[in-house]
Design a protein around this motif. Structure first.
Motif, short mmCIF file in Angstrom:
data_model
loop_
_atom_site.label_atom_id
_atom_site.label_comp_id
_atom_site.label_asym_id
_atom_site.label_seq_id
_atom_site.Cartn_x
_atom_site.Cartn_y
_atom_site.Cartn_z
N LEU A 3 0.83 -1.20 0.00
CA LEU A 3 0.00 0.00 0.00
C LEU A 3 0.86 1.26 0.00
CD1 LEU A 3 -2.88 1.25 0.25
CD2 LEU A 3 -2.50 1.26 2.74
N TYR A 4 0.57 2.16 -0.95
CA TYR A 4 1.22 3.47 -1.00
C TYR A 4 0.18 4.54 -0.67
CZ TYR A 4 3.32 7.73 -2.83
OH TYR A 4 3.81 9.01 -2.94
N ILE A 5 0.53 5.46 0.20
CA ILE A 5 -0.37 6.56 0.58
C ILE A 5 0.32 7.87 0.22
CG2 ILE A 5 -1.61 7.67 2.46
CD1 ILE A 5 -1.41 4.98 3.99
N HIS A 6 -0.28 8.61 -0.71
CA HIS A 6 0.34 9.86 -1.16
C HIS A 6 -0.15 11.03 -0.30
CE1 HIS A 6 2.51 12.45 -3.88
NE2 HIS A 6 1.43 13.23 -4.00
N VAL A 7 0.80 11.73 0.29
CA VAL A 7 0.52 12.94 1.06
C VAL A 7 1.03 14.11 0.23
CG1 VAL A 7 0.82 14.13 3.26
CG2 VAL A 7 0.87 11.62 3.19
N PRO A 8 0.15 14.90 -0.39
CA PRO A 8 0.60 15.85 -1.41
C PRO A 8 1.16 17.16 -0.88
CG PRO A 8 -1.76 16.01 -1.17
CD PRO A 8 -1.32 14.88 -0.26
N PHE A 9 1.05 17.41 0.41
CA PHE A 9 1.29 18.76 0.91
C PHE A 9 2.78 19.08 1.07
CE2 PHE A 9 -2.68 17.08 2.77
CZ PHE A 9 -3.55 17.78 1.94
N TYR A 51 3.56 2.55 2.79
CA TYR A 51 4.56 3.58 2.50
C TYR A 51 3.87 4.93 2.37
CZ TYR A 51 8.79 5.57 0.37
OH TYR A 51 9.92 6.31 0.12
N PHE A 52 4.19 5.86 3.27
CA PHE A 52 3.71 7.24 3.19
C PHE A 52 4.70 8.04 2.36
CE2 PHE A 52 1.65 5.77 7.08
CZ PHE A 52 0.41 6.39 7.06
N GLY A 53 4.29 8.45 1.14
CA GLY A 53 5.17 9.22 0.28
C GLY A 53 4.55 10.56 -0.06
N GLY A 54 5.31 11.38 -0.76
CA GLY A 54 4.77 12.70 -1.04
C GLY A 54 5.47 13.41 -2.17
N TYR A 247 7.49 -3.07 -6.33
CA TYR A 247 7.28 -2.43 -7.64
C TYR A 247 8.17 -3.07 -8.69
CZ TYR A 247 5.26 1.51 -4.96
OH TYR A 247 4.52 2.31 -4.13
N TRP A 248 9.45 -3.27 -8.34
CA TRP A 248 10.42 -3.75 -9.33
C TRP A 248 10.23 -5.22 -9.67
CZ3 TRP A 248 14.05 -1.36 -5.31
CH2 TRP A 248 13.97 0.05 -5.39
N SER A 249 9.52 -5.95 -8.82
CA SER A 249 9.27 -7.36 -9.12
C SER A 249 7.89 -7.59 -9.73
CB SER A 249 9.44 -8.21 -7.85
OG SER A 249 8.57 -7.77 -6.84
N GLY A 250 7.16 -6.49 -9.99
CA GLY A 250 5.86 -6.59 -10.66
C GLY A 250 4.73 -7.07 -9.79
N LYS A 251 4.88 -6.97 -8.46
CA LYS A 251 3.82 -7.43 -7.57
C LYS A 251 2.67 -6.42 -7.52
CE LYS A 251 6.94 -10.09 -4.59
NZ LYS A 251 7.59 -10.18 -3.27
N PRO A 252 1.44 -6.86 -7.19
CA PRO A 252 0.32 -5.93 -7.10
C PRO A 252 0.52 -4.92 -5.96
CG PRO A 252 -0.46 -8.20 -7.25
CD PRO A 252 1.01 -8.26 -6.99
N TYR A 253 0.03 -3.72 -6.18
CA TYR A 253 0.07 -2.70 -5.13
C TYR A 253 -1.15 -1.80 -5.27
CZ TYR A 253 2.14 -0.08 -9.05
OH TYR A 253 2.38 0.49 -10.27
N ARG A 254 -1.46 -1.12 -4.18
CA ARG A 254 -2.62 -0.23 -4.16
C ARG A 254 -2.16 1.15 -3.72
NH1 ARG A 254 -8.40 -0.49 -4.03
NH2 ARG A 254 -8.97 1.70 -4.31
N GLY A 255 -2.67 2.19 -4.37
CA GLY A 255 -2.33 3.55 -4.00
C GLY A 255 -3.55 4.32 -3.52
N LEU A 256 -3.38 5.09 -2.47
CA LEU A 256 -4.41 5.97 -1.94
C LEU A 256 -3.91 7.40 -2.03
CD1 LEU A 256 -5.39 4.09 1.38
CD2 LEU A 256 -6.49 3.87 -0.87
#
Length: 366
Positions: A3-9, A51-54, A247-256
């Motif tokens: 799971l990836y969670i995008h924090v845009p601020f 993963y909390f990214g931004g 990501y690099w191994s092509g596994k499923p992921y979900r983004g919020l």
């Protein structure tokens, strides 16, 4: 599932950044948490990594991060805790109290946006921290019990900055991080850097400097016990990023979150890019998905080659459907065949796109 969670601020835009961000002096914390959890309610998977990214996730108050994680990792939702929970943070946001609160909420890995240990370079980049803050942040994280710390550094900067790359590497290694991510400067359209170059106030990155600094980093980090496991990432034993490796191994992921991508193995979807458009869609009960693409078998094969060659494991030679790699690639020292796989050397990683194109065209011909 990952799971990836995008924090845009962000409070300002870095000179090189073209990411999906929202510049805000006041972060709309309650609105953000509400819509993220509303979007997450439709996701029923267990999460191996979060993963909390931004953006700048560390601008969120620790209690907001805790609220999101408490919902996403509750026993009713998932039978096991995520093994790796990463927070991207800017050094100026890391205090002993914040670090302790992050650790208490479940964060066990922090990716710190150091970028350089040269104060003049940091000002040029529009970063809000100075070099001293990087060490203070690492010390605070260690004191809170976070023992998996990654540092981001940017190389191949314009000549006029007179940046000492080897000194930056030495100062980063002196902090004993478990992981380093190294990114060559690229000029993206509509960024401050792009405007500076167009009016002659700065210069585009030099290709020769790029190669020299990239290879220097390989030599310096390997001598210190790091292993490059992907074109831009090096880690000590046991500290590869589990999330990014998915990501690099092509596994499923979900983004919020706004601009976040999801992939189920065949179809890639991405959310509305602008924060306000994303927020309105979720708040009104509409889908935040802006578009999607279903990969053809040919596209999936090409992506597998590209992603595989990004990593130290390479791509299984049998999947290439040819008896040997293009001879000149091996003769130049750009690729090697080992353990039944085709792998890029560090010199090859510098030419990754052209190598993938050549191998792909060659596969099509066969």
């Amino acid at each position: 599932m990952h799971l990836y969670i995008h924090v845009p601020f962000c409070q300002r835009r870095c000179s090189y950044c073209d990411f999906s961000i929202a510049i805000r002096k006041r972060i709309p914390v309650r609105e953000y948490v509400d819509v993220i959890l509303k979007e997450a309610a439709a996701v029923g998977d267990d999460f191996d990594t979060i993963y909390f990214g931004g953006g700048t996730p560390s601008l969120l108050p620790p209690e907001a991060i805790s609220t999101v994680l408490r919902e996403l990792t509750s026993p009713s939702r998932t039978p096991h805790a995520a093994r790796e929970i990463t927070l991207e943070a800017n050094p100026e946001d890391v205090t002993p109290d914040h670090a302790k609160a992050w650790r208490a909420s479940g964060i066990n890995r922090v990716s710190l946006g150091a970028q350089s240990f040269d104060d003049n370079v940091l000002k040029w980049m529009h970063r809000s921290h100075d070099a001293a803050r990087i060490g203070a942040a690492v010390h605070a994280l260690r004191g809170a019990g976070i023992e998996n710390i990654s540092l981001d550094l940017i190389f191949a900067l314009p000549d006029e900055l007179q940046r000492d790359w080897e000194r930056d590497l030495d100062m980063a290694l002196a902090l004993r991080p478990e992981h380093l991510s190294l990114y060559g400067l690229t000029v993206e359209s509509r960024t401050p850097l792009d405007r500076w170059i167009s009016r002659g106030a700065s210069h585009a990155p030099d290709e020769e400097r790029y190669a020299e600094e990239y290879l220097l980093a390989h030599r310096r980090l390997m001598a210190d016990g790091f292993h490059f496991y992907e074109v831009s990432n090096a880690a000590r034993d046991g500290f590869r990023s589990q999330h990014n490796s998915a990501y690099w191994s092509g596994k499923p992921y979900r983004g919020l979150g706004p601009a976040a991508h999801s992939f189920d193995g065949t179809t890639r979807r991405w959310n509305l890019r602008a924060w306000e458009a994303y927020r309105r869609a979720i708040a009104e009960g509409r889908s935040a998905v802006e578009s999607e693409e279903t990969l053809t078998e040919e596209q999936r094969e090409l992506e597998a080659v590209y992603l595989g060659l990004r990593t130290v494991e390479g791509i299984a030679f049998a999947a290439l459907r040819r008896p040997s790699p293009p001879p000149h690639l091996a003769a130049q020292g750009w690729v090697k065949v080992k353990d039944g796989s085709l792998k890029c050397t560090p010199e090859g990683w510098l030419r990754l796109d052209s190598i993938v194109n050549e191998i792909s065209h060659d596969r099509a011909a066969h």
